[in-house]
Design a protein around this motif. Structure first.
Motif, PDB file in Angstrom:
ATOM      1  N   ASN A 132       9.357  -0.327   8.238  1.00 36.91           N
ATOM      2  CA  ASN A 132       8.436  -1.289   8.038  1.00 36.91           C
ATOM      3  C   ASN A 132       7.001  -0.888   8.240  1.00 36.91           C
ATOM      4  N   ILE A 133       6.279  -0.496   7.107  1.00 33.66           N
ATOM      5  CA  ILE A 133       4.995  -0.197   7.137  1.00 33.66           C
ATOM      6  C   ILE A 133       3.785  -1.050   6.699  1.00 33.66           C
ATOM      7  N   PRO A 134       2.765  -1.297   7.322  1.00 29.65           N
ATOM      8  CA  PRO A 134       1.606  -2.133   6.997  1.00 29.65           C
ATOM      9  C   PRO A 134       1.312  -1.932   5.621  1.00 29.65           C
ATOM     10  N   TYR A 135       0.969  -3.033   4.886  1.00 25.64           N
ATOM     11  CA  TYR A 135       0.455  -3.142   3.445  1.00 25.64           C
ATOM     12  C   TYR A 135      -0.672  -2.049   3.149  1.00 25.64           C
ATOM     13  N   GLU A 136      -1.784  -2.197   4.223  1.00 23.09           N
ATOM     14  CA  GLU A 136      -2.895  -1.430   4.062  1.00 23.09           C
ATOM     15  C   GLU A 136      -2.567   0.146   3.981  1.00 23.09           C
ATOM     16  N   THR A 137      -1.596   0.463   4.981  1.00 20.05           N
ATOM     17  CA  THR A 137      -1.090   1.828   4.864  1.00 20.05           C
ATOM     18  C   THR A 137      -0.194   2.421   3.700  1.00 20.05           C
ATOM     19  N   LEU A 138       0.459   1.476   3.051  1.00 19.49           N
ATOM     20  CA  LEU A 138       1.221   1.609   1.888  1.00 19.49           C
ATOM     21  C   LEU A 138       0.152   1.957   0.623  1.00 19.49           C
ATOM     22  N   LYS A 139      -0.752   0.992   0.601  1.00 19.92           N
ATOM     23  CA  LYS A 139      -1.796   0.849  -0.418  1.00 19.92           C
ATOM     24  C   LYS A 139      -2.419   2.523  -0.289  1.00 19.92           C
ATOM     25  N   ASP A 140      -3.088   2.910   0.640  1.00 15.60           N
ATOM     26  CA  ASP A 140      -3.787   4.267   0.874  1.00 15.60           C
ATOM     27  C   ASP A 140      -2.789   5.353   0.470  1.00 15.60           C
TER      28      ASP A 140
END
Length: 220
Positions: free
Chosen positions: A112-120
């Protein structure tokens, strides 16, 4: 591991499944089974399943459940006496049910990875199409910008890795993954949250170490 052990890893695009999977395979002696690798292999070999897969890949479409199971299930049946870790399969409930007909999983890891981390991560991700090798311009760049380290061939950035497409990708992942996660919640699902792979890894390693200690052998 002393006992026969079968596991699967799940996570949205950019969650670090490939990196963690390779660490698990190297640390615990599991065979790493990547659905992406098998897809590319089947296309290159021009097998019957590969011809079907190619039709969808060339059009930028998801490979249907019946084609994925047709590709993966025979390979898993050949590995009945091996310990392995699955990455990229099962993605849907239908695929999970097909997998259950072949073998019983011991463990499912969900990232489970936060959206902002995935986007970056995804905005900096470049891929070598033929091999599936992944580079990240932030922490794992190629030796020569825009070129694969091994072949020297050009790298590409998938359109669906760009920020404007990410929301739709994540929504689709959540929709198809939820029934699979619900299926495995009966004790074999373990979820890990965080923004850095190096911080998540010790917890996953600790969990697998506990599994490796019992000297039991599963019989089929």
């Amino acid at each position: 591991m002393a006992k026969l052990f079968r596991a699967a890893i799940m996570g949205p695009p950019g969650s670090g499944k490939g990196t963690i999977s390779k660490r698990i395979a190297e640390s615990f002696g599991l065979q790493y089974l990547s659905s992406g690798h098998y897809l590319r292999e089947s296309i290159a070999a021009n097998t019957e399943a590969g011809i079907l897969v190619k039709r969808y890949v060339e059009r930028g479409l998801l490979v249907p459940d019946n084609v994925m199971t047709r590709l993966m299930v025979p390979r898993l049946e050949q590995l009945r006496n091996h310990s392995w870790l699955l990455d990229g399969f099962p993605r849907t409930l239908a695929q999970a049910q097909a997998l259950n007909s072949v073998c019983e999983l011991d463990l499912v890891i969900s990232l489970n990875i936060p959206y902002e981390t995935l986007k970056d991560r995804l905005s900096d991700r470049w891929i070598h199409p033929a091999s599936g090798r992944v580079y990240n311009m932030g922490f794992n760049p190629p030796q020569v910008q825009g070129r694969d380290d091994i072949t020297g061939e050009p790298l590409i950035q998938h359109e669906d890795d760009k920020p404007e497409a990410l929301v739709a990708r994540l929504r689709h992942y959540k929709d198809v993954a939820k029934p699979v996660i619900d299926l495995y919640k009966s004790g074999i699902l373990h979820s890990f949250s965080g923004t850095e792979t190096d911080r998540i890894w010790p917890y996953i390693s600790s969990l697998l170490t506990r599994w490796a200690l019992p000297q039991r052998t599963r019989k089929y």
